[in-house]
Design an enzyme around this catalytic site. Structure first.
Site, PDB file in Angstrom:
ATOM      1  N   GLU A 111      -8.627  -1.685   3.503  1.00  0.00           N
ATOM      2  CA  GLU A 111      -7.556  -1.173   4.360  1.00  0.00           C
ATOM      3  C   GLU A 111      -7.956  -1.132   5.822  1.00  0.00           C
ATOM      4  O   GLU A 111      -7.169  -1.505   6.699  1.00  0.00           O
ATOM      5  CB  GLU A 111      -7.167   0.225   3.894  1.00  0.00           C
ATOM      6  CG  GLU A 111      -6.107   0.874   4.747  1.00  0.00           C
ATOM      7  CD  GLU A 111      -5.911   2.332   4.380  1.00  0.00           C
ATOM      8  OE1 GLU A 111      -5.221   3.027   5.133  1.00  0.00           O
ATOM      9  OE2 GLU A 111      -6.441   2.760   3.350  1.00  0.00           O
ATOM     10  N   ASP A 112      -9.180  -0.676   6.114  1.00  0.00           N
ATOM     11  CA  ASP A 112      -9.546  -0.336   7.493  1.00  0.00           C
ATOM     12  C   ASP A 112     -10.614  -1.237   8.108  1.00  0.00           C
ATOM     13  O   ASP A 112     -10.990  -1.018   9.257  1.00  0.00           O
ATOM     14  CB  ASP A 112     -10.028   1.119   7.556  1.00  0.00           C
ATOM     15  CG  ASP A 112      -8.923   2.103   7.220  1.00  0.00           C
ATOM     16  OD1 ASP A 112      -7.768   1.799   7.535  1.00  0.00           O
ATOM     17  OD2 ASP A 112      -9.213   3.153   6.618  1.00  0.00           O
TER      18      ASP A 112
END
Length: 761
Positions: A111-112
Site C-alpha cells: 500500500e505505502d
C-alpha cells in the site's frame, strides 16, 4: 494491563507511538523516542512459544520491511517501520505462526511503498503474499459516501478472512496499535476512526472471542469519542479500587482457601471492568455509578471440567446466591466459543461478588479467542481448515460472510454486519431439542430462518412453549419454538424484513422477495410472448427460444421473459429472434390524433371477443399489476394495460384521458380482461369528485353515505372553490362498477351535495 502488552524492556510505549498513515514530515513533535524492537528481540519472542521458528524468514522480513519504508515517518515523527513492528509484537503475544508475523511486518508495504505482490511472492512465498494483499486497503476506491467506502473495505476484509482467518488477526492488531496512537491524528479523522472501531472492529474482536482486545478497542474509542465521560468514570473506578483494595484481596484469599479446604486447587484473581463497559451499563439501565454492584469480577481457574461444577457447588454452599444471576456457558457455549460458569453471590463484607468459573483451556479461549487454536505446530493443516473444524466463532463468521455478501449495496451490507456483530444472545430450542442461538430481541421469524431458509419462507404461524403465538413474538431464553409452515406460501411477505432482527433473516427475505418479483415479471412476459405468437399464428416452444438466446443477449429463457415483463424487451424482438422473417403488425390504437383532433381509428378491445386478453385478478395476483394513479379501475370497466419498464402493468379504464400519453407507443399496450372470483370479495381503487355545500356537518354526511354502503375512504382532499361550496376529491375502495355507481347515486340524493362525478385518471 492487556494480555498482549510486552515486558518493559521490549515495550514500545503505545501512546508515544504514531498514528494511522505515513507522512513525509512529522505533524507534531513526538513526546518521546524509544528504541525499536531489534531483529533478535522479535526472533526470541517467537521462539519462546515456537522453538522451530524459521529465524531466517523472520530476519529477512524485518530487513525488507525496514528498507521498504525507508525514511517514512508517522505523524508523531517516529519511523513508520515502528508501526508494523508493534503489530507483529501484538501478534507474538497471541502466539501466532511465522507466516502471520511476517505478514504483519509487511502489511503496509504494498500500500505505502514500491513493493509489489509479485515481489513479495518471489521473496517470501505466495502464502505470505496473499495475506499481505488481503490487508491492502482500498485507497483508490471512489464511492458516493464514507459509509459506502467503509462498507466496501469491510466487505473486502471479510471476504479475505473467508480465505484465511489470519488476515483478521493482523487487521485487528493493526487497528489496536493505530487506536493506541490515535492522539497524533487530526481531530476530524480521529473521530471517524474511533467510530469505525467501535462500530466494526471491537464487536468483530468480541465475536471472535478475543474479549481483552475488544475491551481495549472499546475503551480507546470511548476515550476519543467522549473524553470527559471516560475521565469521570476512570476517576471513580480508581477511587473505588483504592477504597476496596483490602476487600478484593480478602475475597481472593477466602475463595482460594475455601476451595482448597474442599480439595480443589484453583487460581483466583479479581479484575475491574473497563470504563466503557461501566458507562454503557449505566446508560442502558439509567442508573448512577453508586448503584452498580458488579464493578469487580473474580475469575476462578481450575484444572478440568468436573472441577468447574465442584467449585460452583462450594461457592453456592458458602455464600448466598443472588437470584437470576446464574449462567452456564459451559453446557451452552456462546457462538464465539466462550465457555464459563457465571454466578453472583453475597460475599465478604456483604458485597456482591461476580464469579467466572472456567478451566485453563476455557480461559485461554476466552482471552485469545480464535487465536487460541494452535497454528504453528507441525502437521497442523491450514488455519482456515483447522478453524472450520474446531471453532464455532469462525463458523459463525463464514456463515455471516456468505449471507451478507449477497447484500444489494454497500450500505445494506454494513447495516447487516453491524446487526450481526452487536447483538447479545438468547438460546431457544426446536421441538426435537436442537439448540438455536439468536440475537437478543429476535422473534419467531428469525428463529425460522435460523432453522432453514425454506422453513422461514413458508412460515405461517408458530407455537411457543406449546401455545399459539404470532410470528413477530419476541423470544426468551429457553423457549421451545415450533414453526408452522404451509406449502401454499413459497415467498414471505416483504413486510417481514422490517420485523426481522438477524441479518440472515433479512437477507433471505429480501432474496425471496426479489425472486418472487422476478417470477411475476417472467410470468407476465411469458403471457405477453405467447399471446403475440398466437396472434401472429407462429409456433412457440422453449427449445426454439433457447437456440435464440445469444441473439437476445440473455442467459436463460426466464431472463428473456422477465425482461419482456419489465418492459425492457419487446415481445416482437423475441419473435424476430426465433423467426427472422417475422414482421410486426403496427395498428393504430384508439385515441390517435389526426390534424390535432382526437379521432377513434380502432374500437377498444372487447374482452368477451378476445380470448387472448391477459386476465387481471387484482393487486394480489401473480402478475406485477397496479392501477391508474389518478382514478384507478374497477371490475365492470373496460380496461387496457400499459407496460411500464421496470414496473409491470398499469391498468387504465378505456375512457381514461391519460391513455393519450401512450398513443405513439403501441408496443406498450396490452389487451387485458377482468378475472375476479366473486366468492372472494376484493376491493379496487376509484376516485370521485364531490362538490358539496359549505355548511357544518356536510362532510360527515358524505362520509356516512360511503360507510353505509360498504365503501372505504382511502384518502380525501378538500379545496374551497367559493364561499358557498367545497370540492372534495375522495379516493375510494369499492368492489366493482355497480358498487361505485350505487355510492355515487346515493351521494347525489343528498341535499348537501351539489355535484358528484367519477374521476378517470
Amino acid at each position: 494491563m492487556a494480555f498482549w502488552r510486552r515486558s518493559p524492556p521490549q515495550m514500545q510505549a503505545a501512546t508515544d507511538q504514531v498514528a494511522v498513515a505515513p507522512s513525509s514530515a512529522p505533524a507534531r513533535a513526538p513526546k518521546s523516542r524509544v528504541r525499536m524492537m531489534r531483529q533478535y528481540d522479535l526472533v526470541e519472542r517467537v521462539r519462546s512459544y515456537n522453538p522451530d521458528t524459521n529465524e531466517d524468514l523472520l530476519n529477512r522480513a524485518y530487513v525488507y520491511a525496514m528498507k521498504a519504508h525507508g525514511s517514512q515517518t508517522r505523524a508523531s515523527g517516529d519511523p513508520y517501520f515502528s508501526h508494523p513492528l508493534e503489530v507483529a509484537a501484538i501478534l507474538t503475544d497471541l502466539k501466532l505462526d511465522d507466516a502471520t508475523i511476517v505478514a504483519a511486518l509487511l502489511h503496509d508495504t504494498i500500500e505505502d511503498t514500491e513493493a509489489t505482490r509479485a515481489e513479495i511472492d518471489q521473496i517470501f512465498g505466495p502464502e505470505i503474499g496473499a495475506l499481505v494483499e488481503g490487508l491492502t486497503k482500498l485507497k483508490r476506491l471512489e464511492l458516493v459516501s464514507r459509509e459506502a467506502k467503509q462498507a466496501e473495505n469491510l466487505r473486502k476484509l471479510l471476504l479475505a478472512i473467508s480465505d484465511d482467518v489470519r488476515v483478521l488477526l493482523i487487521k485487528l492488531a493493526d487497528r489496536l496499535h493505530n487506536m493506541r496512537t490515535l492522539e497524533f491524528v487530526r481531530p476530524e479523522s480521529r473521530q471517524r476512526i474511533a467510530e469505525e472501531t467501535l462500530d466494526i472492529y471491537a464487536p468483530l474482536a468480541g465475536r471472535m472471542g478475543m474479549q481483552e482486545m475488544r475491551e481495549e478497542l472499546e475503551d480507546l474509542s470511548f476515550r476519543t469519542l467522549d473524553p470527559e465521560a471516560h475521565a469521570v468514570v476512570k476517576q471513580r473506578l480508581d477511587a473505588l479500587e483504592e477504597l476496596n483494595r483490602n476487600l478484593i484481596g480478602e475475597i481472593e484469599t477466602q475463595l482460594t482457601t475455601n476451595l482448597r479446604r474442599n480439595g480443589l486447587t484453583a487460581r483466583v484473581y479479581g479484575r475491574r471492568k473497563k470504563p466503557f463497559a461501566i458507562w454503557t451499563k449505566m446508560e442502558r439501565k439509567s442508573i448512577g455509578f453508586e448503584q452498580l454492584s458488579d464493578v469487580f469480577a473474580f475469575r476462578v481457574i481450575v484444572s478440568d471440567l468436573e472441577s468447574c461444577y465442584r467449585a460452583l457447588g462450594i461457592v453456592h454452599t458458602t455464600w448466598p446466591v443472588v437470584p437470576g444471576r446464574f449462567k452456564d456457558y459451559i453446557s451452552t457455549p456462546k457462538q464465539n466459543d466462550y465457555r464459563s460458569i457465571h454466578t453472583t453471590v453475597i460475599g465478604p463484607g456483604n458485597q456482591r461478588v461476580e464469579l467466572q468459573i472456567r478451566t485453563e483451556e476455557m480461559h485461554r479461549v476466552a482471552e485469545f479467542g480464535i487465536a487460541a487454536h494452535v497454528f504453528y505446530k507441525e502437521g497442523v493443516e491450514s488455519p482456515t481448515e483447522l478453524l472450520k473444524r474446531e471453532s464455532n466463532a469462525f463458523a459463525w463468521l463464514r456463515n455471516t460472510i456468505a449471507i451478507l455478501s449477497e447484500g444489494a449495496n454497500p450500505e445494506e451490507f454494513l447495516e447487516h454486519t453491524k446487526l450481526e456483530l452487536f447483538h447479545d444472545q438468547v438460546f431457544c430450542f426446536t421441538p426435537k431439542g436442537k439448540l438455536i442461538a439468536l440475537p437478543r430481541h429476535a422473534n419467531v421469524i428469525d428463529f425460522a430462518y435460523a432453522v432453514h431458509t425454506d422453513v422461514g419462507n413458508s412460515a405461517v404461524g408458530s407455537k411457543i412453549n406449546g401455545k399459539f403465538a404470532p410470528l413477530s413474538s419476541e423470544l426468551q431464553n429457553g423457549d421451545e419454538v415450533e414453526v408452522l409452515t404451509s406449502d401454499a406460501q413459497s415467498a414471505p411477505p416483504s413486510a417481514w424484513e422490517s420485523l426481522a432482527v438477524t441479518g440472515k433473516a433479512r437477507a433471505a427475505i429480501r432474496r425471496a422477495t426479489r425472486v418472487a418479483v422476478r417470477d411475476q415479471y417472467a410470468g407476465l412476459g411469458r403471457r405477453i410472448v405467447e399471446r403475440l405468437f398466437e396472434r401472429a399464428k407462429l409456433e412457440y416452444a422453449d427449445d426454439k427460444l433457447k437456440g435464440a438466446l445469444p441473439r437476445l443477449a440473455r442467459n436463460s429463457i426466464d431472463d428473456v421473459m422477465a425482461a419482456v415483463g419489465r418492459g425492457e424487451m419487446k415481445a416482437a424482438n423475441v419473435a424476430r429472434a426465433m423467426y427472422p422473417d417475422y414482421k410486426e403488425e403496427r395498428g393504430a390504437r384508439f385515441g390517435a390524433k389526426k390534424n390535432g383532433l382526437a379521432v377513434k381509428l380502432k374500437s377498444p378491445p372487447d374482452p368477451t371477443r378476445n380470448p387472448n386478453a391477459i386476465p387481471i385478478r387484482g393487486i394480489n395476483s401473480d402478475l406485477p399489476v397496479k392501477f391508474a394513479p389518478n382514478g384507478g379501475a374497477v371490475p365492470g370497466d373496460r380496461i387496457v394495460g400499459i407496460v411500464t419498464p421496470g414496473e409491470g402493468i398499469t391498468i387504465y379504464p378505456i375512457q381514461s384521458p391519460a391513455l393519450k400519453d401512450f398513443e405513439e407507443e403501441p408496443e406498450r399496450w396490452l389487451d387485458v380482461r377482468w378475472d375476479v372470483d366473486d366468492t372472494i370479495p376484493q376491493r379496487f381503487p376509484a376516485r370521485i369528485l364531490v362538490e358539496n355545500v359549505n355548511e357544518p356537518g356536510s362532510l360527515a354526511q358524505v362520509a356516512t353515505v360511503i360507510a353505509e354502503h360498504d365503501g372505504n375512504i382511502d384518502n380525501i382532499s378538500m379545496h374551497r372553490r367559493s364561499p358557498d361550496f367545497t370540492e372534495l376529491t375522495i379516493d375510494l375502495e369499492v368492489y366493482d362498477l355497480k358498487h361505485l355507481s350505487a355510492i355515487i347515486a346515493q351521494l347525489r340524493a343528498k341535499a348537501v351535495v351539489a355535484r358528484v362525478e367519477r374521476v378517470n385518471g
